[in-house]
Design a protein around this motif. Structure first.
Motif, PDB file in Angstrom:
ATOM      1  N   TYR A 198       0.888  -1.333   0.101  1.00 31.14           N
ATOM      2  CA  TYR A 198       0.347   0.060   0.206  1.00 31.14           C
ATOM      3  C   TYR A 198       0.890   0.849  -0.030  1.00 31.14           C
ATOM      4  N   MET A 199       2.031   1.182   0.793  1.00 28.28           N
ATOM      5  CA  MET A 199       3.026   2.334   0.492  1.00 28.28           C
ATOM      6  C   MET A 199       3.609   3.102  -0.658  1.00 28.28           C
ATOM      7  N   ASN A 200       3.430   1.612  -1.413  1.00 28.59           N
ATOM      8  CA  ASN A 200       4.305   1.960  -2.907  1.00 28.59           C
ATOM      9  C   ASN A 200       3.501   3.006  -3.679  1.00 28.59           C
ATOM     10  N   LEU A 201       1.774   2.917  -3.348  1.00 27.87           N
ATOM     11  CA  LEU A 201       1.051   3.452  -4.846  1.00 27.87           C
ATOM     12  C   LEU A 201       0.455   5.034  -4.219  1.00 27.87           C
ATOM     13  N   ASP A 202       0.102   5.274  -5.696  1.00 26.11           N
ATOM     14  CA  ASP A 202       0.184   6.584  -5.782  1.00 26.11           C
ATOM     15  C   ASP A 202      -0.834   7.556  -4.915  1.00 26.11           C
ATOM     16  N   GLN A 203      -0.436   8.032  -4.242  1.00 25.70           N
ATOM     17  CA  GLN A 203      -2.076   9.211  -3.356  1.00 25.70           C
ATOM     18  C   GLN A 203      -3.304   9.342  -3.326  1.00 25.70           C
ATOM     19  N   GLN A 204      -3.331   8.823  -5.604  1.00 28.28           N
ATOM     20  CA  GLN A 204      -4.478   8.703  -6.170  1.00 28.28           C
ATOM     21  C   GLN A 204      -5.419   7.835  -5.860  1.00 28.28           C
ATOM     22  N   GLU A 205      -4.617   6.074  -6.257  1.00 28.20           N
ATOM     23  CA  GLU A 205      -5.451   4.999  -5.679  1.00 28.20           C
ATOM     24  C   GLU A 205      -5.057   5.089  -4.499  1.00 28.20           C
ATOM     25  N   LYS A 206      -4.368   5.252  -3.391  1.00 22.42           N
ATOM     26  CA  LYS A 206      -4.439   4.768  -2.256  1.00 22.42           C
ATOM     27  C   LYS A 206      -5.898   5.825  -1.386  1.00 22.42           C
ATOM     28  N   ARG A 207      -6.314   6.890  -1.944  1.00 22.28           N
ATOM     29  CA  ARG A 207      -7.326   7.800  -1.658  1.00 22.28           C
ATOM     30  C   ARG A 207      -8.572   6.856  -2.035  1.00 22.28           C
ATOM     31  N   ARG A 208      -8.422   6.379  -3.237  1.00 20.17           N
ATOM     32  CA  ARG A 208      -9.460   5.493  -4.092  1.00 20.17           C
ATOM     33  C   ARG A 208      -9.745   4.220  -2.995  1.00 20.17           C
ATOM     34  N   LEU A 209      -8.834   3.541  -2.581  1.00 18.55           N
ATOM     35  CA  LEU A 209      -8.693   2.285  -2.299  1.00 18.55           C
ATOM     36  C   LEU A 209      -9.008   3.032  -0.622  1.00 18.55           C
ATOM     37  N   ARG A 210      -8.783   3.842  -0.193  1.00 24.56           N
ATOM     38  CA  ARG A 210      -9.322   4.038   0.809  1.00 24.56           C
ATOM     39  C   ARG A 210     -10.545   3.721   1.409  1.00 24.56           C
ATOM     40  N   ALA A 211     -11.055   4.784   0.326  1.00 25.02           N
ATOM     41  CA  ALA A 211     -12.344   5.426   0.773  1.00 25.02           C
ATOM     42  C   ALA A 211     -13.845   4.586   0.252  1.00 25.02           C
ATOM     43  N   GLU A 212     -12.932   2.875  -0.618  1.00 24.76           N
ATOM     44  CA  GLU A 212     -13.835   1.498  -0.935  1.00 24.76           C
ATOM     45  C   GLU A 212     -13.645   0.859   0.019  1.00 24.76           C
ATOM     46  N   ALA A 213     -12.897   0.970   0.784  1.00 26.28           N
ATOM     47  CA  ALA A 213     -12.916   0.148   1.899  1.00 26.28           C
ATOM     48  C   ALA A 213     -13.615   0.504   3.782  1.00 26.28           C
ATOM     49  N   ALA A 214     -13.295   2.094   3.285  1.00 26.14           N
ATOM     50  CA  ALA A 214     -14.358   2.873   4.785  1.00 26.14           C
ATOM     51  C   ALA A 214     -15.435   1.987   4.245  1.00 26.14           C
ATOM     52  N   LEU A 215     -15.927   2.745   3.049  1.00 21.75           N
ATOM     53  CA  LEU A 215     -17.512   2.402   2.433  1.00 21.75           C
ATOM     54  C   LEU A 215     -17.940   1.031   3.209  1.00 21.75           C
ATOM     55  N   LEU A 216     -16.803   0.069   2.762  1.00 21.36           N
ATOM     56  CA  LEU A 216     -17.834  -1.107   3.152  1.00 21.36           C
ATOM     57  C   LEU A 216     -17.437  -1.957   4.621  1.00 21.36           C
ATOM     58  N   CYS A 217     -16.669  -1.292   4.995  1.00 17.90           N
ATOM     59  CA  CYS A 217     -16.733  -1.392   6.420  1.00 17.90           C
ATOM     60  C   CYS A 217     -16.840  -0.574   7.189  1.00 17.90           C
ATOM     61  N   PRO A 218     -18.400   0.077   7.457  1.00 14.47           N
ATOM     62  CA  PRO A 218     -17.704   1.271   8.276  1.00 14.47           C
ATOM     63  C   PRO A 218     -17.840   0.661   9.992  1.00 14.47           C
ATOM     64  N   GLN A 219     -17.318  -0.196  10.006  1.00 14.91           N
ATOM     65  CA  GLN A 219     -17.018  -1.158  12.021  1.00 14.91           C
ATOM     66  C   GLN A 219     -15.480  -0.330  12.211  1.00 14.91           C
ATOM     67  N   ILE A 220     -14.838   0.494  11.228  1.00 19.94           N
ATOM     68  CA  ILE A 220     -13.686   1.755  11.481  1.00 19.94           C
ATOM     69  C   ILE A 220     -13.674   2.399  12.320  1.00 19.94           C
ATOM     70  N   VAL A 221     -15.764   3.159  12.036  1.00 22.69           N
ATOM     71  CA  VAL A 221     -15.614   4.053  13.459  1.00 22.69           C
ATOM     72  C   VAL A 221     -15.644   3.776  14.844  1.00 22.69           C
ATOM     73  N   LYS A 222     -15.494   1.816  15.381  1.00 24.81           N
ATOM     74  CA  LYS A 222     -15.828   1.712  16.258  1.00 24.81           C
ATOM     75  C   LYS A 222     -14.485   2.101  17.284  1.00 24.81           C
ATOM     76  N   PRO A 223     -14.470   2.995  18.627  1.00 25.85           N
ATOM     77  CA  PRO A 223     -13.119   3.126  19.709  1.00 25.85           C
ATOM     78  C   PRO A 223     -12.029   2.799  18.756  1.00 25.85           C
ATOM     79  N   SER A 224     -10.877   3.003  19.638  1.00 26.57           N
ATOM     80  CA  SER A 224      -9.774   2.296  19.463  1.00 26.57           C
ATOM     81  C   SER A 224      -9.197   1.348  20.163  1.00 26.57           C
ATOM     82  N   ARG A 225     -10.292   0.727  21.222  1.00 25.82           N
ATOM     83  CA  ARG A 225      -9.743  -0.302  21.732  1.00 25.82           C
ATOM     84  C   ARG A 225     -10.741  -1.208  21.135  1.00 25.82           C
ATOM     85  N   GLY A 226     -11.806  -0.885  20.404  1.00 25.36           N
ATOM     86  CA  GLY A 226     -12.800  -2.129  19.870  1.00 25.36           C
ATOM     87  C   GLY A 226     -10.732  -3.237  18.744  1.00 25.36           C
ATOM     88  N   LYS A 227     -11.829  -4.966  19.023  1.00 28.82           N
ATOM     89  CA  LYS A 227     -10.590  -5.245  18.508  1.00 28.82           C
ATOM     90  C   LYS A 227     -10.766  -5.705  17.325  1.00 28.82           C
TER      91      LYS A 227
END
Length: 340
Positions: A198-227
């Motif tokens: 992931y760290m080797n991708l260009d910024q545009q692709e990083k943003r696109r993939l982060r957006a897709e993953a965030a959309l499909l996985c809303p549990q990322i908003v759980k508190p930091s202690r969430g497993k």
């Protein structure tokens, strides 16, 4: 030749090849397959007319009128082997009844035969889903699918995949995901031959993939202690895009993403990271195939309703803040309007 006559012939062939293999092991699959053809010719009637030089990818390997023989071979002590693609694109159309002749050279050498539809016991979901055969007493895959092989074999590719997806989903363990989600044969998806970091991708692709993953996985908003809140994000990037992200939390909680649009430190970094990619998430909601939402949300959601559904799910995961009060406040202008 009747079915009983052909099966009696296969019994003779398997017995003779077993005797030969115990006297002198077959070394290669090509050597074994050639000998299967020879013994079939020698043991059967004179008018069998077996082709000793068929197309290398034809299925099954040997055609004898309406009967066919798929030859499997291993030097290991196992009766299990990967077989042909479930799509059978190179199937010999004249063959109606298919059998397997399997040469096992590991352990005690032996050759067995069986009906193809009885021997298929599993689907290996690699780049192209392929049947697996086993010459022991196991339940046929087609009994598990509740369809006979002769009926399955003539289905269109998209209908076959519906059966296979249902079978594969029933076998998933907690935390596992399918990477092949196509609803039709013209929606091909395959992983890159080489995984990417992931760290080797260009910024545009990083943003696109982060957006897709965030959309499909809303549990990322759980508190930091969430497993395990980032597990599905990692699996999505890897299995659907071939992208490896060793530090998944940095996608949404690191300062490098949270401070991109607001350099002031402190506060809710996940919220700020999501605000920064709202446009990309809106675009993903309209673009991503429905099968992904069925897979990750366990329900079908129309594109125009996906952001509202995401907000409802995110609200149920978040603590100390409410995503629907701070995210996508202007989404009506992006053709995703839906009352909250």
């Amino acid at each position: 030749m009747t079915e009983a006559d052909f099966e009696a012939l296969l019994s003779k062939v398997a017995y003779q090849l077993t005797v030969e293999s115990q006297r002198d092991l077959f070394k290669t699959s090509k050597e074994f397959e050639t000998r299967v053809r020879e013994v079939l010719t020698e043991t059967g009637s004179g008018d069998m007319n077996i082709d000793f030089d068929p197309h290398p990818h034809v299925f099954p390997d040997i055609a004898i009128g309406s009967y066919g023989v798929e030859v499997k071979f291993t030097t290991n002590d196992t009766w299990r082997s990967v077989a042909n693609s479930i799509f059978e694109g190179s199937r010999n159309s004249s063959v109606e009844n298919i059998y397997v002749v399997f040469g096992k050279m590991g352990g005690s050498p032996e050759v067995r035969w069986g009906k193809y539809d009885d021997c298929v016991i599993h689907v290996r979901t690699s780049h192209v889903p392929r049947f697996e055969v086993e010459m022991t007493s196991r339940e046929s895959l087609f009994k598990k699918l509740n369809i006979e092989y002769k009926d399955f074999s003539v289905l269109p590719a998209d209908e076959k995949m519906r059966y296979i997806r249902q079978y594969a989903r029933a076998r998933l363990k907690t935390g596992e995901r399918l990477w092949w989600l196509e609803d039709s044969s013209d929606q091909e998806h395959s992983l890159p031959f080489q995984a990417r970091l992931y760290m080797n991708l260009d910024q545009q692709e990083k943003r696109r993939l982060r957006a897709e993953a965030a959309l499909l996985c809303p549990q990322i908003v759980k508190p930091s202690r969430g497993k395990n809140k980032y597990d599905d994000v990692v699996l999505y990037l890897l299995t659907y895009h071939g992208v490896l992200c060793p530090q998944a939390r940095d996608l949404f909680s690191a300062g490098s993403v949270a401070l991109r649009s607001d350099s002031q430190r402190g506060g809710n970094y996940v919220r700020r990271a999501l605000q920064d990619i709202e446009t990309e998430m809106l675009e993903a909601a309209n673009r991503l195939e429905n099968a992904l939402f069925v897979e990750y949300w366990e329900k079908s959601v129309r594109p125009e309703n996906r952001i509202a559904e995401w907000l409802a799910r995110a609200d149920s995961f978040a603590e100390g803040w409410k995503p629907s009060e701070v995210l996508f406040l202007n989404r009506e202008s992006h053709n995703t309007s839906h009352p909250r």
